[in-house]
Design a protein around this motif. Structure first.
Motif, PDB file in Angstrom:
ATOM      1  N   LEU A  23      26.743  38.489  31.408  1.00 48.21           N
ATOM      2  CA  LEU A  23      26.878  39.654  32.314  1.00 48.21           C
ATOM      3  C   LEU A  23      27.736  41.001  31.521  1.00 48.21           C
ATOM      4  N   SER A  24      27.409  42.162  31.699  1.00 47.27           N
ATOM      5  CA  SER A  24      27.927  43.268  31.064  1.00 47.27           C
ATOM      6  C   SER A  24      29.269  43.378  31.321  1.00 47.27           C
ATOM      7  N   GLY A  25      29.880  43.892  30.511  1.00 47.99           N
ATOM      8  CA  GLY A  25      31.416  44.140  30.529  1.00 47.99           C
ATOM      9  C   GLY A  25      32.099  43.012  30.694  1.00 47.99           C
ATOM     10  N   LYS A  26      31.695  41.819  30.296  1.00 52.74           N
ATOM     11  CA  LYS A  26      32.786  40.475  30.600  1.00 52.74           C
ATOM     12  C   LYS A  26      32.698  39.904  29.108  1.00 52.74           C
ATOM     13  N   SER A  27      33.662  39.307  28.845  1.00 52.36           N
ATOM     14  CA  SER A  27      33.888  38.773  27.274  1.00 52.36           C
ATOM     15  C   SER A  27      33.037  37.360  27.613  1.00 52.36           C
ATOM     16  N   PHE A  28      32.222  36.948  26.278  1.00 50.95           N
ATOM     17  CA  PHE A  28      31.623  35.798  26.120  1.00 50.95           C
ATOM     18  C   PHE A  28      32.585  34.615  26.536  1.00 50.95           C
ATOM     19  N   ALA A  87      36.585  34.397  26.627  1.00 52.50           N
ATOM     20  CA  ALA A  87      37.155  34.951  27.711  1.00 52.50           C
ATOM     21  C   ALA A  87      38.421  34.075  28.219  1.00 52.50           C
ATOM     22  N   GLU A  88      39.307  34.704  28.898  1.00 51.20           N
ATOM     23  CA  GLU A  88      40.656  34.042  29.278  1.00 51.20           C
ATOM     24  C   GLU A  88      40.109  33.143  30.698  1.00 51.20           C
ATOM     25  N   LYS A  89      40.843  32.255  30.930  1.00 50.18           N
ATOM     26  CA  LYS A  89      40.655  31.357  32.145  1.00 50.18           C
ATOM     27  C   LYS A  89      40.243  32.025  33.403  1.00 50.18           C
ATOM     28  N   ALA A  90      40.983  33.052  33.611  1.00 50.67           N
ATOM     29  CA  ALA A  90      40.537  33.768  34.989  1.00 50.67           C
ATOM     30  C   ALA A  90      39.331  34.391  34.787  1.00 50.67           C
ATOM     31  N   GLU A  91      38.936  35.013  33.598  1.00 48.13           N
ATOM     32  CA  GLU A  91      37.675  35.668  33.459  1.00 48.13           C
ATOM     33  C   GLU A  91      36.516  34.678  33.804  1.00 48.13           C
ATOM     34  N   VAL A 122      33.403  34.722  36.336  1.00 43.30           N
ATOM     35  CA  VAL A 122      32.087  34.522  35.973  1.00 43.30           C
ATOM     36  C   VAL A 122      31.289  33.340  36.333  1.00 43.30           C
ATOM     37  N   LEU A 123      31.969  32.390  36.375  1.00 41.33           N
ATOM     38  CA  LEU A 123      31.306  31.128  37.108  1.00 41.33           C
ATOM     39  C   LEU A 123      30.983  31.394  38.688  1.00 41.33           C
ATOM     40  N   GLY A 124      31.882  31.870  39.436  1.00 39.39           N
ATOM     41  CA  GLY A 124      31.849  32.181  40.807  1.00 39.39           C
ATOM     42  C   GLY A 124      30.851  33.108  41.084  1.00 39.39           C
ATOM     43  N   ALA A 125      30.742  34.431  40.201  1.00 37.93           N
ATOM     44  CA  ALA A 125      29.664  35.197  40.407  1.00 37.93           C
ATOM     45  C   ALA A 125      28.292  34.596  40.055  1.00 37.93           C
ATOM     46  N   CYS A 126      28.095  33.824  39.013  1.00 35.27           N
ATOM     47  CA  CYS A 126      26.845  33.460  38.612  1.00 35.27           C
ATOM     48  C   CYS A 126      26.351  32.234  39.557  1.00 35.27           C
ATOM     49  N   ARG A 127      27.309  31.438  40.300  1.00 40.37           N
ATOM     50  CA  ARG A 127      26.916  30.630  41.116  1.00 40.37           C
ATOM     51  C   ARG A 127      26.348  31.205  42.373  1.00 40.37           C
ATOM     52  N   GLU A 128      26.866  32.322  42.715  1.00 37.38           N
ATOM     53  CA  GLU A 128      26.376  32.938  44.114  1.00 37.38           C
ATOM     54  C   GLU A 128      24.981  33.448  43.602  1.00 37.38           C
ATOM     55  N   GLY A 153      37.626  24.118  30.735  1.00 43.75           N
ATOM     56  CA  GLY A 153      37.405  24.400  32.235  1.00 43.75           C
ATOM     57  C   GLY A 153      36.574  25.529  32.521  1.00 43.75           C
ATOM     58  N   GLY A 154      36.294  26.076  33.617  1.00 42.17           N
ATOM     59  CA  GLY A 154      35.339  26.753  34.018  1.00 42.17           C
ATOM     60  C   GLY A 154      33.894  26.886  33.748  1.00 42.17           C
TER      61      GLY A 154
END
Lengths: 168, 361
Positions: B35-40, B44-48, B52-58, B100-101
């Motif tokens: 995803l653009s603008g997101k750390s790989f 990535a930090e845990k929250a990020e 990403v997991l949530g957005a991709c699942r959706e 996790g994540g």
């Protein structure tokens, strides 16, 4: 590869010298006994030369160190450690280090495959929207209401097509 | 859908075999997307990662191919369940050991699987039994185009799809075929083949990818480079490499039969005897024996109906699947006992070999 006698991975004296021709390009890797074993070079069932080349191109001499990615704070040292980038913007931040590496690693250096056209279309709409909003602010500040009205109309138009791309 | 029901239902890999799958057992195409603008994920930090997991699942669950898919987080799975998914090639070893994540979504027919927060935000793959590179590419291309409607991919017009590791840059595509090459192994030609394939820009690996061994004479052949060529060009090039490997394997088989058919039939006959009578079998010995029986089917030593049993057992004799049947983890030595018992039972009803050279067309 300033000193061919050193192992490309750990800098111990290299005893295994590997030359492989991929896509008519010659790739050379020098390794010490230990790293050669660890990387499975001696194992006929295969090893990843790409990974080796990646590590090999990370010799301290290449590129200026101390560069870091503005977007995610990733540094060149981090890359040396992990062999992976921090975020998509790293490809811009570390362009100087990357270009010679890609030449060695891939068949070409330019993408000729699939393009995410829907996503790009969406992005160009967003970019246009941002620009129009800046124009609108400028126009309002300059009390150029005719221009401001024109911007507003166009923004509405663009917003509508953004909605359409999402709804599709 | 749950893991248990996934294991119990027929899948592309365990139940779709036919004589068409003789040398190429399975084709797989995988695309790396971010995803653009997101750390790989690795940075990535845990929250990020969670976001990403949530957005991709959706986005993935809205795709028609992924209707009623299984969707799980890796940390909800037991060690055994992860092992089973790896053995079915539905998740990678890397994802199975991830922090996790991370998650995976698997389509009902187990043909599509989407790994989230592995090395890249998304690793979408399709499995097809047999030699079906083009079909597999079309299938994954459709799913990818559908996801693109809802996800902003990190993409550069010059460098293509941006991936965590520059070795996947460009198309982000890894197309591979799982090949059964017993005659090339028996006649000691595999090293030569590996070298030749490498020179053509393709990689040979063991059954479970990087660093895994090639027990059972099963190899994975895939493209090494991802940038500078279109997906179709890579598929075409890989296809012609696979064609020539098939030709070499067929020739090697003919030569083995011609030179000393007794030697080859002895190996196959002994394998059958061991599978019917042994009491302790390690995973790799079982793989090698099943591999010889599979060769026997190709040479008409055994009826073609035995093929699906053998292919299913190649997966189900793996440690994870074996322990699942036993409903819990067991010691490796116990496993060998269990494996031999299972295989004895399975092969008790498989008719004895008929050895005729003419049987081979």
């Amino acid at each position: 590869m300033a000193n061919p006698l050193k192992c490309d991975v750990c800098e111990k004296p290299a005893t295994v010298h590997l030359t492989q021709i991929v896509n008519n390009k010659v790739h050379k890797v020098d390794l010490c006994e230990e790293c050669a074993q660890a990387k499975g070079v001696t194992d006929p069932s295969g090893f990843s030369l790409a990974d080796l080349l990646l590590k090999a191109s990370l010799n301290p001499e290449t590129g200026a160190s101390g560069v870091s990615c503005e977007q995610c704070g990733f540094t060149q040292n981090d890359f040396k450690k992990h062999g992976r980038f921090g975020c998509p913007a790293c490809y811009d931040s570390f362009k100087g280090m990357l270009d010679p590496m890609l030449d060695n690693m891939h068949k070409g250096t330019a993408h000729t495959g699939k393009v995410p056209s829907r996503a790009l279309e969406r992005k160009s709409l967003y970019d246009r929207l941002n620009k129009l909003e800046l124009n609108l602010n400028d126009a309002v500040k300059a009390e150029n209401y005719e221009e401001a009205a024109r911007c507003r109309d166009e923004i509405n138009q663009v917003k509508q097509s953004v909605g359409q791309t999402h709804a599709r | 859908m749950t893991i248990a029901s996934l294991i119990a239902t027929p899948s592309e890999l365990t139940d779709a075999t036919s004589s068409k799958t003789a040398i190429v057992l399975m084709t797989r195409v995988r695309l790396a997307r971010n995803l653009s603008g997101k750390s790989f994920p690795g940075w990535a930090e845990k929250a990020e990662r969670a976001a990403v997991l949530g957005a991709c699942r959706e986005a993935v669950s809205a795709a028609p191919q992924m209707k009623r898919a299984l969707s799980v987080s890796i940390d909800e799975l037991t060690e055994l369940e992860r092992m089973i998914l790896v053995e079915r090639h539905l998740i990678s070893r890397e994802l199975s050991g991830s922090k996790g994540g991370a998650g995976v979504m698997i389509s009902k027919d187990q043909a599509f699987s989407v790994m989230i927060n592995e090395e890249d935000h998304l690793r979408i793959q399709v499995l097809r039994s047999g030699f079906q590179l083009k079909k597999a590419w079309n299938a994954i291309n459709d799913l990818d185009s559908d996801l693109e409607e809802r996800l902003d991919y990190a993409f550069s017009p010059t460098l293509g799809y941006l991936t965590a590791c520059p070795t996947n840059l460009g198309t982000g595509m890894r197309a591979s075929a799982m090949m059964h090459l017993p005659a090339l192994v028996i006649s000691n030609q595999m090293e030569k083949v590996v070298r030749a394939v490498n020179q053509l820009g393709m990689v040979v690996r063991g059954l479970f990818g990087e660093g895994s061994d090639a027990s059972g004479s099963i190899f994975q052949i895939s493209n090494q480079t991802t940038l500078g060529e279109s997906e179709e060009e890579i598929i075409k090039r890989l296809g012609s490499v696979l064609d020539s490997i098939i030709e070499h394997e067929v020739n090697a088989r003919a030569k083995l039969l011609e030179a000393d058919s007794n030697k080859l039939f002895d190996k196959i006959g002994r394998a059958y005897g061991i599978l019917q009578n042994s009491h302790l079998l390690s995973s790799s010995e079982a793989m090698n024996l099943l591999s010889l029986l599979r060769l026997g089917v190709d040479l008409h030593v055994f009826p073609d109906t035995a093929r699906s049993l053998i292919d299913r057992l190649l997966i189900e004799a793996q440690p994870g699947h074996l322990q699942h049947v036993q409903k819990g983890e067991i010691e490796p030595t116990q496993r060998d006992l269990l494996r031999a018992t299972r295989l004895r039972a399975e092969f008790a009803n498989v008719g004895g070999p008929t050895f005729t050279i003419n049987g081979q067309n």
